[in-house]
Design a protein around this motif. Structure first.
Motif, short mmCIF file in Angstrom:
data_model
loop_
_atom_site.label_atom_id
_atom_site.label_comp_id
_atom_site.label_asym_id
_atom_site.label_seq_id
_atom_site.Cartn_x
_atom_site.Cartn_y
_atom_site.Cartn_z
N ALA A 156 0.83 -1.21 0.00
CA ALA A 156 0.00 0.00 0.00
C ALA A 156 0.86 1.26 0.00
O ALA A 156 0.47 2.28 -0.57
CB ALA A 156 -0.94 0.00 1.20
N CYS A 157 2.04 1.19 0.61
CA CYS A 157 2.92 2.36 0.74
C CYS A 157 4.05 2.37 -0.28
O CYS A 157 5.04 3.09 -0.09
CB CYS A 157 3.49 2.41 2.16
N SER A 158 3.90 1.62 -1.33
CA SER A 158 4.94 1.62 -2.36
C SER A 158 5.09 3.02 -2.95
O SER A 158 4.10 3.74 -3.13
CB SER A 158 4.56 0.63 -3.47
N LEU A 159 6.32 3.41 -3.25
CA LEU A 159 6.54 4.73 -3.85
C LEU A 159 5.96 4.81 -5.26
O LEU A 159 5.55 5.87 -5.70
CB LEU A 159 8.04 5.04 -3.89
N ASN A 160 5.90 3.70 -5.95
CA ASN A 160 5.37 3.66 -7.31
C ASN A 160 3.87 3.35 -7.25
O ASN A 160 3.48 2.27 -6.80
CB ASN A 160 6.09 2.58 -8.12
N PRO A 161 3.03 4.27 -7.69
CA PRO A 161 1.58 4.05 -7.59
C PRO A 161 1.11 2.76 -8.28
O PRO A 161 0.18 2.12 -7.81
CB PRO A 161 0.97 5.28 -8.28
#
Length: 93
Positions: free
Chosen positions: A61-66
């Motif tokens: 959920a908190c990945s830098l890549n959407p």
């Protein structure tokens, strides 16, 4: 924009529903981590004592890549419910 909770792409004024997924994921991460933010946003450390499944869900959920995040809030919710049911073995009895 709330510093720490806002998705990185918001700084470039690039809004999407995945920005909200990031914010929700970071909110849950901070709550589960004793109100502590990660020291770096590019590496989300696992929360000690938390299940590997929940750590993985929050990391996604908190990945830098959407595009690496959950594609919908429903998908994120379903994963959290699946983890909760498996952890607590809820049933309809």
């Amino acid at each position: 924009f709330s510093f720490g909770y806002g998705a990185p792409e918001l700084l470039k004024r690039n809004f999407s529903h995945q920005s909200d997924i990031y914010s929700l994921g970071m909110t849950l991460y901070v709550l589960a981590n004793g109100y502590r933010f990660p020291l770096r946003r590019d590496i989300l450390p696992e929360i000690p004592g938390m299940s590997p499944g929940l750590n993985a869900a929050l990391k996604k959920a908190c990945s830098l890549n959407p595009s690496d995040r959950y594609q919908t809030a429903t998908c994120f919710r379903d994963e959290l419910l699946r983890l909760m049911i498996r952890t607590y073995q809820f049933n309809d009895d």
